[in-house]
Write a protein that holds these residues in place. Structure first.
Motif: not given
Length: 321
Positions: A247-257, A261-269, A300-303
């Motif tokens: 239902v939502r994903r945070s903005a990307d955060r760069l850490d080295g290479d 990002s954090d994704a929020v999930f809600i249970a559906s069934s 995810e790798e930056l490359s």
């Protein structure tokens, strides 16, 4: 045109008119004023962040600059709901978009057709209205009792409590029925089902609490597509996949290479192939004692993000010179 004070003030005036329609014969009058006020509350929620969010994209620059534009257009309420939904932090308690749209559709059916759409029991719409207004008011830092009216919010919350108790009773009975089915099941059949389920966990690699975004084969339901969160079945305690929706994903955060990002999930069934317990929606899953929300971190790798080519060596491509 879209300033916060005028929008929240108009919403309050409409809610007050609804509260004044307090006789049994005026239930539809109360409903229409509440649902008219809901639109202005939603738009106030956007204006609380920036009034320009109520503007059509072609008029947005003028709105951001505070310029008067007599030709400026307001976005439809469905789009306003969609925009506000992106601003409200997602939690199981803040599910907003679907019930808000349902309420607006009910209002439109009353206003734009020959249907007596609001000549229905208040249980069909007031609990949803109360949840939605609570979410919006909390987002903008207001007390719904003061905005909507204590009488209406108290009534709505009492109906919510009744509905929640009914759901909990239903889920308890459903879990008991699943346990009874399991108790009556032949040992060979249970072993067969649990063996098939074991294959869905990638031979035990996916434990309770594991997130999986790939396909699974449980040997009973066939191929199922993720994402899943593996949980303990409330009835038979087997490790089973629960369907979840991002239902939502945070903005990307760069850490080295690496990009995080954090994704929020809600249970559906949830469906257990062993005891056949089935739960649908966050409210039923929560009533069964399971958390309906999950946050997963993605790395995810930056490359990979910018090339999409595992064989890319960092050298210049044609046209880069």
């Amino acid at each position: 045109m879209w300033d916060y004070d005028s929008l929240i003030g108009k919403a309050q005036r409409y809610f007050l008119r609804a509260e004044q329609a307090n006789s049994e014969s005026e239930r539809d009058v109360m409903a229409i004023w509440l649902l008219l006020g809901l639109e202005f509350l939603v738009r106030a929620g956007l204006a609380h962040t920036n009034p320009a969010l109520n503007s059509d994209p072609q008029s947005m620059i003028d709105a951001v600059l505070g310029k008067e534009n007599l030709k400026a257009k307001t976005i439809p309420v469905s789009q306003a709901i969609d925009r506000l939904n992106q601003l409200i932090p997602p939690t199981p308690e803040s599910i907003f978009k679907a019930p808000a749209n349902n309420l607006i559709n009910l209002r439109n059916a009353e206003l734009h057709s020959g249907m007596a759409a609001l000549d229905i029991d208040v249980n069909a719409w007031l609990p949803a209205f109360t949840r939605v207004t609570d979410v919006v008011c909390k987002h903008i830092g207001l007390d719904a009792d003061n905005i909507v009216g204590r009488g209406i919010t108290t009534w709505g919350r009492s109906l919510i409590d009744q509905a929640d108790q009914a759901v909990q009773k239903e889920i308890r009975e459903r879990i008991k029925a699943a346990k009874d089915l399991l108790a009556q099941m032949r040992g060979e059949e249970r072993a067969k089902r649990e063996a098939a389920l074991f294959s869905a966990t990638l031979a035990g690699a996916l434990k309770v609490g594991s997130f999986w975004d790939g396909p699974i084969i449980d040997g009973l339901s066939g191929i199922r597509l993720g994402p899943f969160l593996f949980v303990e079945c409330p009835a038979c305690t087997n490790n089973i996949p629960m369907d979840i929706v991002e239902v939502r994903r945070s903005a990307d955060r760069l850490d080295g290479d690496f990009v995080h990002s954090d994704a929020v999930f809600i249970a559906s069934s949830l469906h257990c192939p062993v005891c056949e317990l089935t739960l649908t929606g966050a409210s039923e899953i929560s009533a069964a004692g399971l958390s309906p929300q999950h946050i997963e971190e993605f790395v995810e790798e930056l490359s990979d993000r910018f090339t999409g080519d595992e064989d890319y060596d960092g050298g210049l491509e044609y046209g880069d010179e």
